[in-house]
Design an enzyme around this catalytic site. Structure first.
Site, PDB file in Angstrom:
ATOM      1  N   TRP A  20      41.460  15.283  96.505  1.00 17.58           N
ATOM      2  CA  TRP A  20      41.697  15.115  97.926  1.00 17.58           C
ATOM      3  C   TRP A  20      41.569  13.674  98.414  1.00 17.58           C
ATOM      4  O   TRP A  20      42.106  13.337  99.442  1.00 17.58           O
ATOM      5  CB  TRP A  20      40.771  15.995  98.773  1.00 17.58           C
ATOM      6  CG  TRP A  20      40.981  17.459  98.587  1.00 17.58           C
ATOM      7  CD1 TRP A  20      40.037  18.389  98.299  1.00 17.58           C
ATOM      8  CD2 TRP A  20      42.214  18.179  98.694  1.00 17.58           C
ATOM      9  NE1 TRP A  20      40.594  19.624  98.212  1.00 17.58           N
ATOM     10  CE2 TRP A  20      41.927  19.535  98.466  1.00 17.58           C
ATOM     11  CE3 TRP A  20      43.527  17.813  98.966  1.00 17.58           C
ATOM     12  CZ2 TRP A  20      42.920  20.528  98.491  1.00 17.58           C
ATOM     13  CZ3 TRP A  20      44.503  18.793  98.990  1.00 17.58           C
ATOM     14  CH2 TRP A  20      44.195  20.130  98.758  1.00 17.58           C
ATOM     15  N   HIS A  25      38.132  15.133 101.430  1.00 14.50           N
ATOM     16  CA  HIS A  25      36.768  15.647 101.290  1.00 14.50           C
ATOM     17  C   HIS A  25      36.013  15.605 102.608  1.00 14.50           C
ATOM     18  O   HIS A  25      35.234  16.510 102.918  1.00 14.50           O
ATOM     19  CB  HIS A  25      36.020  14.848 100.225  1.00 14.50           C
ATOM     20  CG  HIS A  25      36.271  15.347  98.837  1.00 14.50           C
ATOM     21  ND1 HIS A  25      35.826  16.557  98.388  1.00 14.50           N
ATOM     22  CD2 HIS A  25      36.954  14.797  97.809  1.00 14.50           C
ATOM     23  CE1 HIS A  25      36.197  16.743  97.142  1.00 14.50           C
ATOM     24  NE2 HIS A  25      36.887  15.690  96.757  1.00 14.50           N
ATOM     25  N   ASP A  64      32.027  11.575  93.842  1.00 13.64           N
ATOM     26  CA  ASP A  64      33.069  10.720  93.264  1.00 13.64           C
ATOM     27  C   ASP A  64      32.604   9.272  93.135  1.00 13.64           C
ATOM     28  O   ASP A  64      33.183   8.503  92.362  1.00 13.64           O
ATOM     29  CB  ASP A  64      34.339  10.760  94.121  1.00 13.64           C
ATOM     30  CG  ASP A  64      35.247  11.914  93.755  1.00 13.64           C
ATOM     31  OD1 ASP A  64      35.054  12.505  92.669  1.00 13.64           O
ATOM     32  OD2 ASP A  64      36.148  12.239  94.542  1.00 13.64           O
ATOM     33  N   ARG A  67      30.204   7.341  89.588  1.00 12.04           N
ATOM     34  CA  ARG A  67      30.604   6.529  88.445  1.00 12.04           C
ATOM     35  C   ARG A  67      30.258   5.064  88.656  1.00 12.04           C
ATOM     36  O   ARG A  67      29.960   4.342  87.712  1.00 12.04           O
ATOM     37  CB  ARG A  67      32.101   6.689  88.180  1.00 12.04           C
ATOM     38  CG  ARG A  67      32.462   8.052  87.622  1.00 12.04           C
ATOM     39  CD  ARG A  67      33.942   8.163  87.363  1.00 12.04           C
ATOM     40  NE  ARG A  67      34.715   7.932  88.573  1.00 12.04           N
ATOM     41  CZ  ARG A  67      36.038   7.891  88.596  1.00 12.04           C
ATOM     42  NH1 ARG A  67      36.719   8.030  87.476  1.00 12.04           N
ATOM     43  NH2 ARG A  67      36.683   7.699  89.725  1.00 12.04           N
ATOM     44  N   HIS A  81      33.865  18.674  88.045  1.00 14.68           N
ATOM     45  CA  HIS A  81      34.831  18.554  89.140  1.00 14.68           C
ATOM     46  C   HIS A  81      36.075  19.426  88.963  1.00 14.68           C
ATOM     47  O   HIS A  81      36.880  19.525  89.883  1.00 14.68           O
ATOM     48  CB  HIS A  81      35.288  17.106  89.280  1.00 14.68           C
ATOM     49  CG  HIS A  81      34.218  16.138  89.676  1.00 14.68           C
ATOM     50  ND1 HIS A  81      34.154  15.586  90.947  1.00 14.68           N
ATOM     51  CD2 HIS A  81      33.191  15.612  88.986  1.00 14.68           C
ATOM     52  CE1 HIS A  81      33.123  14.751  90.996  1.00 14.68           C
ATOM     53  NE2 HIS A  81      32.516  14.751  89.828  1.00 14.68           N
ATOM     54  N   HIS A 134      30.950  18.561  97.767  1.00 20.22           N
ATOM     55  CA  HIS A 134      32.073  17.938  97.074  1.00 20.22           C
ATOM     56  C   HIS A 134      32.832  18.927  96.195  1.00 20.22           C
ATOM     57  O   HIS A 134      34.068  18.976  96.224  1.00 20.22           O
ATOM     58  CB  HIS A 134      31.581  16.770  96.226  1.00 20.22           C
ATOM     59  CG  HIS A 134      32.692  15.966  95.642  1.00 20.22           C
ATOM     60  ND1 HIS A 134      33.303  14.928  96.322  1.00 20.22           N
ATOM     61  CD2 HIS A 134      33.341  16.067  94.457  1.00 20.22           C
ATOM     62  CE1 HIS A 134      34.258  14.414  95.578  1.00 20.22           C
ATOM     63  NE2 HIS A 134      34.306  15.089  94.440  1.00 20.22           N
ATOM     64  N   ASP A 138      36.681  20.167  95.758  1.00 20.60           N
ATOM     65  CA  ASP A 138      37.433  19.988  94.515  1.00 20.60           C
ATOM     66  C   ASP A 138      38.163  21.246  94.081  1.00 20.60           C
ATOM     67  O   ASP A 138      39.334  21.201  93.693  1.00 20.60           O
ATOM     68  CB  ASP A 138      36.483  19.570  93.388  1.00 20.60           C
ATOM     69  CG  ASP A 138      36.189  18.082  93.353  1.00 20.60           C
ATOM     70  OD1 ASP A 138      36.869  17.312  94.053  1.00 20.60           O
ATOM     71  OD2 ASP A 138      35.264  17.690  92.616  1.00 20.60           O
ATOM     72  N   HIS A 144      42.961  20.724  90.290  1.00 23.88           N
ATOM     73  CA  HIS A 144      41.632  20.774  89.696  1.00 23.88           C
ATOM     74  C   HIS A 144      41.372  22.119  89.034  1.00 23.88           C
ATOM     75  O   HIS A 144      40.291  22.328  88.464  1.00 23.88           O
ATOM     76  CB  HIS A 144      40.558  20.473  90.742  1.00 23.88           C
ATOM     77  CG  HIS A 144      40.324  19.013  90.901  1.00 23.88           C
ATOM     78  ND1 HIS A 144      39.135  18.401  90.578  1.00 23.88           N
ATOM     79  CD2 HIS A 144      41.156  18.030  91.311  1.00 23.88           C
ATOM     80  CE1 HIS A 144      39.237  17.096  90.798  1.00 23.88           C
ATOM     81  NE2 HIS A 144      40.456  16.860  91.248  1.00 23.88           N
ATOM     82  N   HIS A 168      48.930  14.260  90.436  1.00 26.77           N
ATOM     83  CA  HIS A 168      47.566  14.475  90.918  1.00 26.77           C
ATOM     84  C   HIS A 168      47.280  13.611  92.145  1.00 26.77           C
ATOM     85  O   HIS A 168      46.735  14.083  93.143  1.00 26.77           O
ATOM     86  CB  HIS A 168      46.569  14.152  89.802  1.00 26.77           C
ATOM     87  CG  HIS A 168      45.183  14.640  90.067  1.00 26.77           C
ATOM     88  ND1 HIS A 168      44.624  15.695  89.399  1.00 26.77           N
ATOM     89  CD2 HIS A 168      44.238  14.222  90.945  1.00 26.77           C
ATOM     90  CE1 HIS A 168      43.392  15.910  89.852  1.00 26.77           C
ATOM     91  NE2 HIS A 168      43.130  15.020  90.783  1.00 26.77           N
ATOM     92  N   ASP A 172      46.156  14.616  95.836  1.00 29.87           N
ATOM     93  CA  ASP A 172      44.871  14.110  96.326  1.00 29.87           C
ATOM     94  C   ASP A 172      44.996  13.548  97.729  1.00 29.87           C
ATOM     95  O   ASP A 172      44.226  13.868  98.619  1.00 29.87           O
ATOM     96  CB  ASP A 172      44.351  12.989  95.415  1.00 29.87           C
ATOM     97  CG  ASP A 172      43.573  13.517  94.225  1.00 29.87           C
ATOM     98  OD1 ASP A 172      43.345  14.731  94.159  1.00 29.87           O
ATOM     99  OD2 ASP A 172      43.198  12.707  93.377  1.00 29.87           O
TER     100      ASP A 172
END
Length: 264
Positions: A20, A25, A64, A67, A81, A134, A138, A144, A168, A172
């Site tokens: 998304w 989100h 998200d 990372r 996810h 989240h 997802d 997903h 994707h 998103d």
């Protein structure tokens, strides 16, 4: 040259872990807030006290961002996810599709259980809340719950309006951003859609498998995968209503999960 290098870098990232985009989100979280009971809202506000943006929308993209902000937790939760079930007719089987609980379906269930357990430390429940907000978003992004062979559409390159992307990324954020609406306008638009569930029937554990299977069935609809790389407005006009409906469902389902997990 710099732009090309940046694009190449982005294409190497594990984008199965994104859904998304930040706007989507946040919209799921804001829609959920509409349907929460007053008591659950108060409990959430207490859990979020001290956050930089102590709102559901403010933490909706936290998972998200791991990372970059917490690589170890980001790596450990990377498989939470998504789930790849399209190749098996969109029928979820935990043993086949979610070994060791590493998929979005079991992550929603596990993190909801932590959130609901008031004997756990506040820090654990806060983290679980962030994950739940989240991951429920997802699981409503169709890709997903799609195919593993193309990494949820990340490997399918497309061209829209003369710009290269992948399927994707289009789902998103590409289709949403093309409307050029701000967050408030999107909320008005999505709030006009029917609710997915009613407040009177919250239940645990969350029916995350059914949500994944419903998302997956969208992926398998004729025309979801465009027959050629260059696509136009016709694809967007056909499929954006599905994306909008999924965001609406995501918000309503998130509210049901939170109302059930935090009910007294």
């Amino acid at each position: 040259m710099i732009r090309a290098l940046l694009l190449a870098l982005l294409l190497t990232l594990p984008l199965n872990a994104l859904a998304w985009g930040p706007l989507g989100h946040r919209l799921v979280a804001l829609l959920a807030w509409d349907e929460l009971t007053p008591q659950v809202r108060a409990d959430i506000q207490a859990l979020l006290a001290g956050e930089a943006d102590p709102t559901l929308a403010g933490v909706a993209n936290w998972a998200d961002e791991l990372r970059a902000n917490d690589p170890e937790l980001g790596k450990a939760s990377a498989k939470w996810h998504y789930v790849n079930i399209a190749q098996d007719g969109c029928v979820y089987d935990a043993a086949r599709h979610c070994r060791n609980g590493d998929c979005v379906v079991e992550a929603i269930r596990a993190q909801t259980a932590i959130l609901a357990d008031r004997s756990r430390p506040r820090e654990q429940r806060l983290q679980a809340l962030k994950f739940v907000v989240h991951f429920v978003g997802d699981v409503h992004q169709p890709l997903h719950a799609g195919y593993g062979h193309d990494k949820g559409g990340n490997d399918l390159q497309i061209n829209l309006d003369g710009r290269g992307s992948n399927l994707h990324a289009l789902w998103d954020s590409g289709m949403l951003n093309r409307e050029r609406l701000d967050e408030a306008a999107w909320l008005d638009r999505l709030r006009a859609l029917p609710l997915a569930v009613t407040l009177s029937r919250p239940a645990l554990p969350p029916d995350a498998a059914a949500w994944a299977e419903a998302s997956c069935r969208i992926v398998r609809e004729p025309g979801f995968y465009p027959p050629q790389a260059v696509i136009g407005d016709e694809y967007v006009q056909t499929w954006r209503p599905q994306a909008e409906a999924q965001l609406r469902r995501g918000g309503s389902h998130l509210a049901a999960v939170l109302n059930a997990a935090l009910a007294r």
